[in-house]
Structures are given as structure tokens and as C-alpha cells.
Write an enzyme that holds these catalytic residues in place. Structure first.
Site, mmCIF file in Angstrom:
data_model
loop_
_atom_site.group_PDB
_atom_site.id
_atom_site.type_symbol
_atom_site.label_atom_id
_atom_site.label_comp_id
_atom_site.label_asym_id
_atom_site.label_seq_id
_atom_site.Cartn_x
_atom_site.Cartn_y
_atom_site.Cartn_z
ATOM 1 N N LYS A 213 0.838 -1.202 0.000
ATOM 2 C CA LYS A 213 0.000 0.000 0.000
ATOM 3 C C LYS A 213 0.875 1.256 0.000
ATOM 4 O O LYS A 213 0.679 2.167 -0.778
ATOM 5 C CB LYS A 213 -0.916 0.001 1.228
ATOM 6 C CG LYS A 213 -1.894 1.143 1.209
ATOM 7 C CD LYS A 213 -2.929 1.017 2.289
ATOM 8 C CE LYS A 213 -2.410 1.483 3.622
ATOM 9 N NZ LYS A 213 -3.474 1.630 4.615
ATOM 10 N N GLU A 219 11.042 -4.717 3.210
ATOM 11 C CA GLU A 219 11.063 -6.137 2.853
ATOM 12 C C GLU A 219 10.534 -6.343 1.430
ATOM 13 O O GLU A 219 11.112 -7.088 0.629
ATOM 14 C CB GLU A 219 10.185 -6.945 3.830
ATOM 15 C CG GLU A 219 10.716 -7.038 5.245
ATOM 16 C CD GLU A 219 10.229 -5.908 6.146
ATOM 17 O OE1 GLU A 219 9.883 -4.818 5.627
ATOM 18 O OE2 GLU A 219 10.202 -6.118 7.371
ATOM 19 N N GLY A 270 -3.906 -1.983 6.023
ATOM 20 C CA GLY A 270 -3.301 -3.195 5.464
ATOM 21 C C GLY A 270 -3.965 -4.476 5.939
ATOM 22 O O GLY A 270 -4.305 -5.354 5.152
ATOM 23 N N ARG A 271 -4.210 -4.579 7.241
ATOM 24 C CA ARG A 271 -4.765 -5.823 7.796
ATOM 25 C C ARG A 271 -6.245 -5.997 7.478
ATOM 26 O O ARG A 271 -6.823 -7.040 7.761
ATOM 27 C CB ARG A 271 -4.513 -5.873 9.304
ATOM 28 C CG ARG A 271 -5.006 -4.650 10.067
ATOM 29 C CD ARG A 271 -4.438 -4.618 11.475
ATOM 30 N NE ARG A 271 -4.772 -3.408 12.201
ATOM 31 C CZ ARG A 271 -4.072 -2.274 12.162
ATOM 32 N NH1 ARG A 271 -3.025 -2.182 11.380
ATOM 33 N NH2 ARG A 271 -4.435 -1.230 12.883
ATOM 34 N N GLU A 357 -2.458 -6.037 15.964
ATOM 35 C CA GLU A 357 -2.029 -4.741 15.437
ATOM 36 C C GLU A 357 -3.144 -3.699 15.645
ATOM 37 O O GLU A 357 -2.878 -2.508 15.728
ATOM 38 C CB GLU A 357 -1.686 -4.862 13.933
ATOM 39 C CG GLU A 357 -0.664 -3.835 13.475
ATOM 40 C CD GLU A 357 -0.083 -4.101 12.090
ATOM 41 O OE1 GLU A 357 1.111 -4.338 11.962
ATOM 42 O OE2 GLU A 357 -0.865 -4.066 11.114
ATOM 43 N N HIS A 388 -2.050 -32.357 19.924
ATOM 44 C CA HIS A 388 -0.829 -33.129 20.184
ATOM 45 C C HIS A 388 0.359 -32.208 20.403
ATOM 46 O O HIS A 388 1.504 -32.625 20.281
ATOM 47 C CB HIS A 388 -0.569 -34.084 19.016
ATOM 48 C CG HIS A 388 -1.707 -35.037 18.810
ATOM 49 N ND1 HIS A 388 -1.784 -36.253 19.448
ATOM 50 C CD2 HIS A 388 -2.853 -34.915 18.089
ATOM 51 C CE1 HIS A 388 -2.915 -36.853 19.107
ATOM 52 N NE2 HIS A 388 -3.586 -36.057 18.283
ATOM 53 N N LYS A 503 11.572 -0.461 13.031
ATOM 54 C CA LYS A 503 11.980 -0.147 11.649
ATOM 55 C C LYS A 503 13.074 0.924 11.667
ATOM 56 O O LYS A 503 14.058 0.844 10.930
ATOM 57 C CB LYS A 503 10.792 0.364 10.831
ATOM 58 C CG LYS A 503 9.719 -0.664 10.555
ATOM 59 C CD LYS A 503 8.648 -0.057 9.651
ATOM 60 C CE LYS A 503 7.412 -0.922 9.566
ATOM 61 N NZ LYS A 503 6.316 -0.322 8.832
HETATM 62 O O1 LIG Z 1 1.370 -2.747 2.305
HETATM 63 P P1 LIG Z 1 2.565 -2.111 2.921
HETATM 64 O O2 LIG Z 1 2.506 -0.619 2.868
HETATM 65 O O3 LIG Z 1 3.836 -2.629 2.294
HETATM 66 O O4 LIG Z 1 2.592 -2.473 4.462
HETATM 67 C C1 LIG Z 1 2.757 -3.787 4.922
HETATM 68 C C2 LIG Z 1 2.462 -3.929 6.392
HETATM 69 O O5 LIG Z 1 3.334 -3.140 7.170
HETATM 70 C C3 LIG Z 1 2.652 -2.611 8.298
HETATM 71 O O6 LIG Z 1 2.499 -1.245 8.085
HETATM 72 C C4 LIG Z 1 3.371 -2.858 9.583
HETATM 73 O O7 LIG Z 1 4.730 -2.640 9.479
HETATM 74 C C5 LIG Z 1 1.325 -3.316 8.306
HETATM 75 O O8 LIG Z 1 0.333 -2.624 8.971
HETATM 76 C C6 LIG Z 1 1.088 -3.507 6.846
HETATM 77 O O9 LIG Z 1 0.107 -4.469 6.625
#
Ligand SMILES: O=P(O)(O)OC[C@H]1O[C@](O)(CO)[C@@H](O)[C@@H]1O
Length: 527
Positions: A213, A219, A270-271, A357, A388, A503
Site C-alpha cells: 500500500k 522487505e 493493510g490488515r 495490530e 498433540h 523499523k
Molecule cells: O502494504 P505495505 O505498505 O507494504 O505495508 C505492509 C504492512 O506493514 C505494516 O504497516 C506494519 O509494518 C502493516 O500494517 C502492513 O500491513
């Protein structure tokens, strides 16, 4: 107008505190009215699901107090404000519009001349059109050959929900002849994640969706480059294999390096973005847009139920309120989500993000400290595997863990075996029934090592089969539950400042500017 107040300033807070240990679930369930209780404490959900709360520590008195809480805290009114476009995300001064992506509730919300419902629907349609063109061979690779695999590159909300939904429906889609393409996911910045996925992928016939987003997540940008390098090394043109799902204002949106770009915006967190284009693209490619539409339909129907002021007819609200009672009155610190369905293997991981979150906060929506506990720790694994593994602690540990089971009458694939007069599906479901009663009723034994105290509360959501609509209803149920709990706790459930500090420090390490303890840890890790 709704009024936002801290939970402990409400009169229903006091009433609820006086009801600590009011119900002995062991007595209730093992007593003469136990069977009747299981039949009675049931609330219908969408898509044929049922939320059964007979093994929770509630009775008419507790339920009445929870209804009073719901009314006093104006929980359904706050939901209405949310989907009609109020600024619910106070921390970031944003609207919270994920329900509009399901295309049902509320008024049209227009921001800067853009009708948001139409915008989300148009992006879902763009994803559907793209998927259809891939499926019918209009969009092909450099050699005119079809794409057979789709790989999503994203993390957090841009990975967990879509991945959980894909895994949930993969077998169903194969059994129902709607399976179109295999999907894989790269999320971790651990290079072994991308390398392993790429090693197992036929790059020439793979599409890669970069999903972020913000378009700035370390990452995801790193993994995008990892994939681009692999494509170039294989003699392929990345721009013929990659597409983006991002917001229109993100750096990714401006790049010419993609086959297409599909958009979302800051009003869907995002979530909560699994059924925006974030999940819509990969799910439409994997199963076809019609299956994706069935998920949306299940969600929309569940959302509709969540508007009901009567908590006994509103499963999302009821589940939320029982959770609040368990957390703030009974003092239970953890909720385990236990699906008796292998297809839901990653669903608890998605709920971990969604819940923790959202409601892992210590200040109210105005930034002032609060003086009561908020979101529980969430974890879970499918049964019977969990039995288990960690159920020992759930049965005999010193903490009472709140339990949330999910089960289905029928399997997805339909293949089964009959051994000792029962099928595997029957064995699976016999186990979940047994666990509910074992947790609630326990078993006395003079040998304390073998003694089960009981009194461990659980609920179960039961459906006919895990179909796209049932999955949608299940997802919306938990999203709405988390939202209602955030309202009770007077939190802003829609920002996540708590993830920022780590971060910033990681960047400091990578730029060689760390000192003190941070530097020593960095040295120990060979950075
Ligand atoms: O879609 P993006 O902007 O890469 O964010 C990924 C994720 O990183 C976060 O901002 C947390 O670091 C989440 O809330 C989000 O889902």
C-alpha cells in the site's frame, strides 16, 4: 452523534465488574440443562455458519449486562459512523472504509470528488479483467505462452490475509473445477524465503504481483529487486512478468515497469485489505473473479448482521462482548483460535495481525493513557494437530485461555476413509466436540496429575463446508469483532505506531550509525 468514552467511565463497566465468576460453565454444561444450553446459546451467522457460545461463561444476567454495555457505548452507532465515512482513525486522521470494498453497507462516501465505493469496486473490476485476460490467453508471456503461476510479493496485511484465503480455498477450487493458477507468496526479507519460492517456480510462466500500500516497505522492495534480478538472469523481461497493487500516491504507482497497476488507498488499513485489490488480484488470478465475488458476498451478508442492535442477533458484536467480558472481568490474557480445518492453517496467523495490530494499544483514541487491559494475545493452529502440541497447557496450565473453535460438517475435497466405523471427517469433528466438553466440564481424579479442573470456556463457529461465502463470512466476523472490541476499549484500532520504532532502529543499524547495545547486537549478528 456518538460519544467516545473510556470503558471504565461507563456505568456498565461497574455492572460487569460485579459479575466476575458469575457463571460456572462446568456446572452449567454438565448439569441437567447442559444439552438445552447448547441448543439455545446459538447465533446465526451469514453463509450458513452458526456461532455457538454455550460453553462460554455467560447466562441471561451477563448477556443483559453486555447488551447494556453495547447500548451505552453506542457500538452499532459507531459502526454506522465508520462505514458512513467518519474519521475513525484518529491517529492518522483517516476514514476507515474497508466495508465499502464489500459493496453493501451505508451511504456513498465521497472524498475529494471520488466516490470511494465506486473506486474500490472499479479496482476490483480492473483486477478481474486482468485475471480474465490471463485466463483466456489475451495476456501471455514474451513467447506467447500462458502464465501458470502467480507469486505475491508483500508482507503483513499485503501477505497474511491473501495467503490465508488462498490456502483456505485452494482445495475447494480444485474440487469445484474453478482452480486457474497456483499461487505462491514471498514475504520475509530472509533471502531464503524468496530463493526457495523462486527455485520452485517456473519463472518463464510466472506473474509476480508486488503488493504494498505504501510502496515503501523495506522487505517488499528488497524482494521485488530479488525477483527482478532472478528474471533478468533467466533472460526474461521483468516488465512483462510483474504488476503492482499499491496506492495511487505511492512510489510504485509511478513506475512504468509493470504490466498493470491496481490501486487501493489509505482508507483501507493493510490488515483489513484482504478483499481490496490486495487480495482481489491474486485470488481472482488463482480461482477466477466469480469465486472472489462469492467471498465478498459472504462478507457483505455478515456485515449486514453486524448492524443489528440486539446482541443476541449480532454474532460479531456478541463474540466481541463476550471477549471483553473474558478480558476485562475474568482477566484472561490470551485467545486461541482453533480451526478444525486444515484449510484454515494460516487463518490464525492472519487474525494475529488483524487483532493484535489493531487492539494492542495502551492509549485511547485521543492519545491519553487508559487504565484497563485491551487486546488479548492471539495464537492458533488447526486441530487436531494442536491437541498433540500445546493443548496440555490449555487443559491443565495455570492460566485460563479463552478458546475459539471453528469446524465444518463436510470436508472440501470429499475424499475420505472409513476406519473402525468412522470417517476421518467424523473423527475430526468428534475431537472438536470432545474438546469443548473436556475444557468446560473437566474430569475429577484423585491423582492430581490426571485431574482436569474444567471451567475453561470456549465458543465454536460451525458451518456446512468451507466455501468462498463461508470463508468471507468468517473473515468479516473476526474483522467486525475486533472493531467492536476497539470501540469498547475506546481505542483507535486502525493505526499501528507500535511497529515503527523497530523499523527506525533497523535502518540505523544498516546505515552503520548504531551505538551502545544496538551496535553490540549488530556486531554479534555479523552486520
Ligand atoms: O502494504 P505495505 O505498505 O507494504 O505495508 C505492509 C504492512 O506493514 C505494516 O504497516 C506494519 O509494518 C502493516 O500494517 C502492513 O500491513
Amino acid at each position: 452523534m456518538v460519544s467516545w468514552k473510556d470503558f471504565d467511565s461507563l456505568s456498565s463497566y461497574e455492572t460487569l465488574q460485579s459479575l466476575k465468576n458469575h457463571v460456572d460453565v462446568k456446572k452449567e454444561l454438565s448439569g441437567e440443562n447442559g444439552a438445552e444450553r447448547v441448543r439455545k446459546y446459538n447465533c446465526e451467522m451469514a453463509a450458513g455458519l452458526n456461532y455457538n457460545y454455550a460453553s462460554k461463561e455467560v447466562d441471561e444476567v451477563v448477556l443483559k449486562a453486555l447488551q447494556e454495555l453495547s447500548d451505552e457505548a453506542q457500538l452499532t452507532e459507531k459502526f454506522e459512523e465508520l462505514y458512513n465515512g467518519a474519521i475513525i482513525n484518529t491517529g492518522e486522521n483517516r476514514l476507515v472504509l474497508h466495508h465499502l470494498a464489500r459493496n453493501q453497507l451505508g451511504k456513498d462516501v465521497v472524498v475529494d470528488g471520488v466516490n470511494k465505493r465506486e473506486f474500490y469496486v472499479s479496482q476490483q473490476k480492473k483486477a478481474a479483467d486482468f485475471a480474465n485476460k490471463v485466463h483466456n490467453g489475451e495476456i501471455v508471456n514474451e513467447n506467447g505462452e500462458p502464465f501458470t503461476t502467480v507469486v505475491q510479493i508483500g508482507i503483513g496485511g499485503s501477505d497474511l490475509g491473501p495467503r490465508a484465503l488462498y490456502i483456505a480455498l485452494e482445495n475447494w477450487a480444485k474440487a469445484n473445477q474453478t482452480f486457474k493458477m497456483e499461487a505462491r507468496f514471498i514475504s520475509n526479507v530472509d533471502p531464503d524465503d524468496a530463493a526457495a519460492v523462486l527455485n520452485a517456480t517456473d519463472l518463464a510462466h510466472a506473474l509476480f504481483i508486488v503488493v504494498s500500500k505504501s510502496g515503501t516497505t523495506l522487505e517488499t522492495l528488497t524482494n521485488e529487486q530479488f525477483v527482478k534480478d532472478a528474471l533478468i538472469q533467466a533472460g526474461l523481461d521483468p516488465s512483462k512478468h510483474m504488476l503492482a497493487v499499491t496506492s495511487e500516491t505511492s512510489p510504485l504507482a509511478k513506475s512504468p515497469d509493470y504490466l498493470t497497476a491496481v490501486f487501493m488507498d489509505d482508507y483501507i488499513g493493510g490488515r483489513y485489505s484482504s478483499v481490496s485489490a490486495v487480495g482481489g488480484m491474486v485470488l481472482s488470478l488463482a480461482f477466477g473473479p466469480e469465486v472472489f465475488a462469492q467471498i465478498l458476498e459472504g462478507m457483505a451478508k455478515e456485515d449486514q448482521l453486524a448492524t443489528n442492535k440486539n446482541i443476541l442477533e449480532n454474532p460479531d458484536l456478541l463474540d466481541a462482548l463476550i471477549g471483553v467480558y473474558e478480558r476485562n472481568v475474568q482477566g484472561y490474557p490470551v485467545t486461541a483460535v482453533l480451526p478444525y480445518s486444515q484449510a484454515l492453517a494460516r487463518f490464525p496467523a492472519h487474525l494475529q495481525q488483524c487483532d493484535m495490530e489493531s487492539n494492542g494499544k495502551s492509549v485511547n483514541r485521543f492519545g491519553q493513557p487508559i487504565h484497563y487491559v485491551t487486546g488479548p494475545v492471539i495464537f492458533g493452529e488447526p486441530g487436531t494437530n494442536g491437541q498433540h502440541s500445546f493443548y496440555q497447557l490449555l487443559h491443565q496450565g495455570t492460566d485460563i485461555i479463552s478458546l475459539q473453535f471453528v469446524g465444518f460438517k463436510n470436508s472440501q475435497i470429499g475424499k475420505d476413509v472409513n476406519i473402525e466405523n468412522s470417517t476421518s471427517q467424523q473423527k475430526l469433528n468428534a475431537n472438536v466436540a470432545a474438546q469443548i466438553v473436556a475444557f468446560a466440564c473437566g474430569k475429577e481424579d484423585t491423582n492430581q496429575n490426571k485431574n482436569f479442573e474444567g471451567g475453561r470456556p470456549s465458543s465454536i463457529i460451525i458451518g456446512e463446508q468451507l466455501t468462498p461465502a463461508a470463508l468471507g463470512a468468517l473473515l468479516a466476523h473476526f474483522e467486525n469483532k475486533i472493531m467492536f472490541q476497539g470501540f469498547v476499549w475506546n481505542l483507535n484500532s486502525f493505526d499501528q505506531e507500535g511497529v515503527q520504532l523497530g523499523k527506525v532502529l533497523a535502518k540505523k543499524v544498516l546505515s552503520g550509525n548504531s551505538d551502545g547495545a544496538l551496535k553490540v547486537y549488530a556486531d554479534l549478528l555479523n552486520i
